[in-house]
Enzyme design. Structure first.
Site, short mmCIF file in Angstrom:
data_model
loop_
_atom_site.label_atom_id
_atom_site.label_comp_id
_atom_site.label_asym_id
_atom_site.label_seq_id
_atom_site.Cartn_x
_atom_site.Cartn_y
_atom_site.Cartn_z
N ASP A 1 27.19 38.82 32.69
CA ASP A 1 28.37 39.21 33.45
C ASP A 1 29.14 37.93 33.73
O ASP A 1 28.58 36.83 33.67
CB ASP A 1 27.93 39.88 34.75
CG ASP A 1 29.09 40.14 35.68
OD1 ASP A 1 30.11 40.67 35.22
OD2 ASP A 1 28.98 39.80 36.88
N VAL A 2 30.41 38.03 34.05
CA VAL A 2 31.23 36.82 34.26
C VAL A 2 31.53 36.59 35.73
O VAL A 2 31.11 35.57 36.30
CB VAL A 2 32.54 36.90 33.44
CG1 VAL A 2 33.41 35.66 33.71
CG2 VAL A 2 32.22 37.00 31.95
N ASP A 3 32.24 37.52 36.38
CA ASP A 3 32.63 37.32 37.77
C ASP A 3 31.40 37.23 38.69
O ASP A 3 30.51 38.09 38.65
CB ASP A 3 33.52 38.47 38.25
CG ASP A 3 34.85 38.49 37.53
OD1 ASP A 3 35.24 37.45 36.98
OD2 ASP A 3 35.51 39.55 37.51
N GLY B 1 32.06 52.28 47.49
CA GLY B 1 31.39 53.41 48.13
C GLY B 1 31.05 54.52 47.17
O GLY B 1 30.35 55.47 47.51
N SER C 1 32.34 41.74 30.65
CA SER C 1 32.98 41.69 31.96
C SER C 1 33.91 42.87 32.20
O SER C 1 34.60 43.32 31.28
CB SER C 1 33.77 40.37 32.09
OG SER C 1 34.50 40.35 33.29
N GLY D 1 36.25 42.27 34.12
CA GLY D 1 37.44 41.48 34.41
C GLY D 1 38.37 41.43 33.21
O GLY D 1 38.35 42.30 32.35
N LYS E 1 29.21 48.58 30.35
CA LYS E 1 28.40 47.43 29.92
C LYS E 1 27.20 47.89 29.10
O LYS E 1 26.84 47.25 28.10
CB LYS E 1 27.97 46.62 31.14
CG LYS E 1 29.14 45.90 31.81
CD LYS E 1 28.71 45.10 33.03
CE LYS E 1 29.93 44.41 33.65
NZ LYS E 1 29.57 43.63 34.86
N ASP F 1 25.14 39.88 38.59
CA ASP F 1 24.98 39.99 40.04
C ASP F 1 25.12 41.41 40.56
O ASP F 1 24.72 41.70 41.69
CB ASP F 1 26.03 39.13 40.75
CG ASP F 1 27.44 39.68 40.54
OD1 ASP F 1 28.01 40.26 41.50
OD2 ASP F 1 27.97 39.54 39.44
#
Length: 306
Positions: free
Chosen positions: A89-91, A122, A178, A180, A227, A248
């Protein structure tokens, strides 16, 4: 804020002309009433004979593994050391920031977008709907995106450059997946010597005058579960047998399977759900470097060198 850097060649993807994609209609087999009646009659005959009708087995995806059980920590470490590819993952993983939050702040709507992000987490919105709403509020121009990357380029997380280099030394392919934006991830990939073809991210679209025109909704990363779909695609495209996902967030964890292993990362931000559920959770990339180094030492003792 990002550290300064100027690489104008990285913005070529921003200037692509928006295109129209026509989707063909799917073909569905039409089942008539006589088909249903005939099927019911055959089933009844099987039942009277005391036999069970054999149902066709469900076809598994090409990327499905023979054993989908949760790997132990030691097994997961073994998978990481012997992986064909590692996807990051990037961010908040490869870089310290969340790209969309930085873009929102740069465009003067940071607080409003942060609130929308909290509501989206949520679970009331799909990923695509949440992305659509936030970008509709930001409405970044081509010039603003270029200025963000030029004046405040993303900051790499400590240890990631060394880790990617070590993986490349072991002939393990590295991919960036990502939710993003491709233009920002391109800058990151260049710093890490990752081929731009190994990027899977969302693409912003602009009108000829540079105004915001939306994003490419055909990208796998633009949808929920994207992903995992990318990892499935990589297995089918390259024949990878073992892929590890590092990230993350919950969307990274959900990509396993089809990923063969997941490593949770909390070096920039802690996602409690990931911390509690990840079998292998790290807070710095040094741990992964040590794992690779320890494996190299074992290999050296057997007179096998990388």
């Amino acid at each position: 804020m990002f550290a300064s850097s100027r690489k104008s060649s990285l913005f070529s993807s921003l200037f692509q002309t928006p295109h129209i994609i026509c989707r063909g209609s799917s073909r569905n087999r039409v089942i008539s009433g006589s088909d249903i009646a005939a099927s019911s009659k055959v089933s009844a005959q099987w039942t009277r004979l005391g036999l069970s009708e054999k149902k066709p087995q469900e076809q598994k995806p090409a990327y499905a593994t023979s054993d989908q059980r949760m790997a132990s920590l030691s097994e997961l470490k073994e998978i990481f050391r012997k992986a064909d590819a590692v996807c990051f993952d990037v961010d908040s993983t490869v870089i310290k920031e969340e790209g969309i939050d930085e873009l929102a702040k740069f465009c003067g709507v940071g607080d409003a977008v942060a609130e929308m992000t909290r509501r989206a987490m949520g679970g009331s919105l799909t990923f695509r709907a949440a992305l659509t709403e936030r970008l509709a509020l930001i409405r970044p121009t081509r010039e603003q995106v270029q200025a963000l990357i030029t004046e405040h380029p993303p900051r790499l997380t400590e240890g990631i450059k060394e880790l990617v280099h070590k993986l490349h030394q072991r002939n393990i392919q590295v991919f960036l997946i990502s939710g993003g934006f491709h233009s920002i991830v391109e800058h990151v990939a260049t710093q890490l010597d990752i081929p731009l073809t190994n990027i899977y991210a969302n693409r912003l679209k602009f009108y000829f005058n540079g105004e915001y025109a939306g994003f490419d909704e055909t990208q796998l990363t633009a949808e929920s579960g994207g992903k995992g779909k990318v990892i499935g695609l990589l297995k089918e495209k390259y024949g990878f047998r073992k892929i590890v996902m590092v990230g993350d967030g919950a969307t990274d964890m959900e990509a396993c399977p089809p990923a063969d292993g997941f490593i949770g990362f909390g070096g920039n931000v802690t996602r409690q759900q990931v911390k509690e559920k990840a079998k292998w959770y790290i807070t710095d990339f040094e741990e992964l470097l040590r794992e690779l180094d320890s494996d190299s030492i074992k290999m050296n003792h057997n007179d096998i060198f990388y």
